[in-house]
Motif scaffolding. Sequence first.
Motif, PDB file in Angstrom:
ATOM      1  N   GLU A   1      29.940  38.241  68.287  1.00 33.47           N
ATOM      2  CA  GLU A   1      28.798  37.888  67.441  1.00 33.47           C
ATOM      3  C   GLU A   1      28.469  36.394  67.549  1.00 33.47           C
ATOM      4  O   GLU A   1      27.316  36.010  67.689  1.00 33.47           O
ATOM      5  N   VAL A   2      29.523  35.574  67.485  1.00 32.78           N
ATOM      6  CA  VAL A   2      29.320  34.119  67.584  1.00 32.78           C
ATOM      7  C   VAL A   2      28.731  33.779  68.952  1.00 32.78           C
ATOM      8  O   VAL A   2      27.785  32.995  69.064  1.00 32.78           O
TER       9      VAL A   2
ATOM     10  N   MET B   1      29.130  31.210  58.045  1.00 32.39           N
ATOM     11  CA  MET B   1      29.735  30.219  58.922  1.00 32.39           C
ATOM     12  C   MET B   1      28.644  29.521  59.727  1.00 32.39           C
ATOM     13  O   MET B   1      27.728  30.165  60.238  1.00 32.39           O
ATOM     14  N   LEU B   2      28.750  28.207  59.794  1.00 30.44           N
ATOM     15  CA  LEU B   2      27.760  27.412  60.529  1.00 30.44           C
ATOM     16  C   LEU B   2      28.374  26.958  61.841  1.00 30.44           C
ATOM     17  O   LEU B   2      29.446  26.369  61.856  1.00 30.44           O
ATOM     18  N   ILE B   3      27.715  27.262  62.955  1.00 31.54           N
ATOM     19  CA  ILE B   3      28.226  26.841  64.263  1.00 31.54           C
ATOM     20  C   ILE B   3      27.207  25.912  64.898  1.00 31.54           C
ATOM     21  O   ILE B   3      26.025  26.255  65.000  1.00 31.54           O
ATOM     22  N   ARG B   4      27.671  24.746  65.300  1.00 31.08           N
ATOM     23  CA  ARG B   4      26.777  23.788  65.962  1.00 31.08           C
ATOM     24  C   ARG B   4      27.346  23.423  67.312  1.00 31.08           C
ATOM     25  O   ARG B   4      28.527  23.105  67.432  1.00 31.08           O
TER      26      ARG B   4
ATOM     27  N   ALA C   1      26.949  35.584  70.940  1.00 29.95           N
ATOM     28  CA  ALA C   1      25.534  35.976  71.029  1.00 29.95           C
ATOM     29  C   ALA C   1      24.655  35.019  70.241  1.00 29.95           C
ATOM     30  O   ALA C   1      23.559  34.673  70.677  1.00 29.95           O
ATOM     31  N   ALA C   2      25.156  34.551  69.084  1.00 26.94           N
ATOM     32  CA  ALA C   2      24.338  33.717  68.205  1.00 26.94           C
ATOM     33  C   ALA C   2      24.035  32.355  68.825  1.00 26.94           C
ATOM     34  O   ALA C   2      22.926  31.844  68.685  1.00 26.94           O
ATOM     35  N   VAL C   3      25.031  31.747  69.515  1.00 26.19           N
ATOM     36  CA  VAL C   3      24.776  30.413  70.081  1.00 26.19           C
ATOM     37  C   VAL C   3      24.653  30.469  71.596  1.00 26.19           C
ATOM     38  O   VAL C   3      24.620  29.438  72.263  1.00 26.19           O
ATOM     39  N   ASP C   4      24.587  31.700  72.120  1.00 25.24           N
ATOM     40  CA  ASP C   4      24.324  31.898  73.534  1.00 25.24           C
ATOM     41  C   ASP C   4      25.368  31.214  74.426  1.00 25.24           C
ATOM     42  O   ASP C   4      25.034  30.374  75.258  1.00 25.24           O
TER      43      ASP C   4
ATOM     44  N   PRO D   1      33.557  35.718  61.868  1.00 30.44           N
ATOM     45  CA  PRO D   1      32.788  36.750  62.574  1.00 30.44           C
ATOM     46  C   PRO D   1      33.421  37.034  63.939  1.00 30.44           C
ATOM     47  O   PRO D   1      34.059  36.149  64.505  1.00 30.44           O
TER      48      PRO D   1
END
Lengths: 371, 116
Positions: free
Chosen positions: B41-42, B1-4, B44-47, B37
């Motif tokens: 988790e998400v 999965m791509l998160i922007r 943490a990944a993109v703060d 996810p």
Amino acid sequence: MTTSNAMTTSLAEIHRARTLFRWVGLYLPLALLLGALVTVAIWLPRLPDPVAMHWGRAGADGFGPRWTALGPPLLGVAVVLLIGLLALSTHRLPGAGTGQNRGGVVTDRDGVPRWSVTARFLGAMNLGLAGLLSFLAIVAAGVQLGLADARQAPDIGPWMLLGSAVAVGLVVVGWFLQPRVEQAADAVSPAEPVPLEEDERIAWIGTATIGRAGAWVLGPLLLATFALAVALAATGGPMAWVFLLVIVLVSVVAAVSSVFHVRVSSAGLSVRSLAGWPRIRVPVDEIDAVGVVPVAPMADFGGWGWRIGLDGRMGVVLRAGDALEVRRRRGRTIVVTVEGAAQAASVLAAMVERGRREGSGGSRTTEGGSE
Amino acid sequence: MLIRIDPGAARPIYEQIAASVRTDVAAGRLRPGDRLPPAREVAAAVDVNVHTVLRAYQQLRDDGLIDLRRGRGAIVSASAAPLAELSHEIRALVEHAARLGLSPAALAALVKETTP
């Protein structure tokens, strides 16, 4: 490793390697084992009943019915067949399809035929294993010929040493009987960084799960070893519990390392198993290059799971196909077979690019970049 | 999965996360039945804050794109299928345009100009 030097491995070369593998890893070992089986079978009436099947410090200490003298070579036949056929046919397993199958020779997607050093090694191991088991079966039966009671069986320690030396010799001979097949390194396609806005935050999260081919191979192998452990436990072998414990441990490790969570973020790459261990973390500033590379688990890594390849790459290799490849400034290159590897690579490449920009710009100006 | 996420954009962050998921479904990268996810988790990944991600997930649930079940996490629902089919239509459109001599970039520019 970065570029494939157009090396051509001809089909004929691979055919020759496979033919020699059949002789070294299948026919010869089976002939040795059958020879031992026939010899021991002829000797059976002259062996004591029960017969000694295990030796300790104080001579023979494990006994079983007469036919158990045939056990080691029978076990050898099973193992040799399993490993030999596995090495010859992994590319036919479901999901292994990186390429077409041309006349029993696996090829990658560019039609380049593949053969693996792993297979060569397995062939040599088969020969050594068959030699060892045949030798031991004949020695163990030979020293008991004509004995009334197996407890009188003499020590076979020196024979064991000799047998081990013969086995090692056979492995070496088996290795050199097979040809060395040069395999072109897979071409790594460098990842195109995802275009990013100035302050944009981006992350990629994916899961690497075991492919069907790996499950087909690992599942039966685990079951077989488990059955062996149970059989040992049932016959009351003293080592059965240790063996069983090891099997349980290996099963647990196999289970937790069949699913890995993959995360690409500003922190870099993180790959961790379901259980949280094993795990890899590669911070952005330790990354040298990011790309996508086709992976054939058996040929490149000798199997499935958490692996170190013969070329030194470390990887989570769970299926055939495209994988994320991260070359580090220091240490091993990391390979992860994950769905969407290309996108993961692009995101990571963007992170690396941004890291370099900030690294070079941040040292001159105080504003920007340091969040 | 791509998160922007673009913190500078006018759009709230939770909406940007939801849009990322929607894009992934439309691109065929997430299919009905796939698990998203965990919010932790998400986050943490993109703060960002976990609650921001949870809010995005709730919005996606309200739109019928995902099912949220206690203990099972967020799963792309069957009713997301029409959005998932968009990827086929996009592919068909791109191929059609290519046959007519229009590059994907030119096509994308046209798509951007077109308002519903």
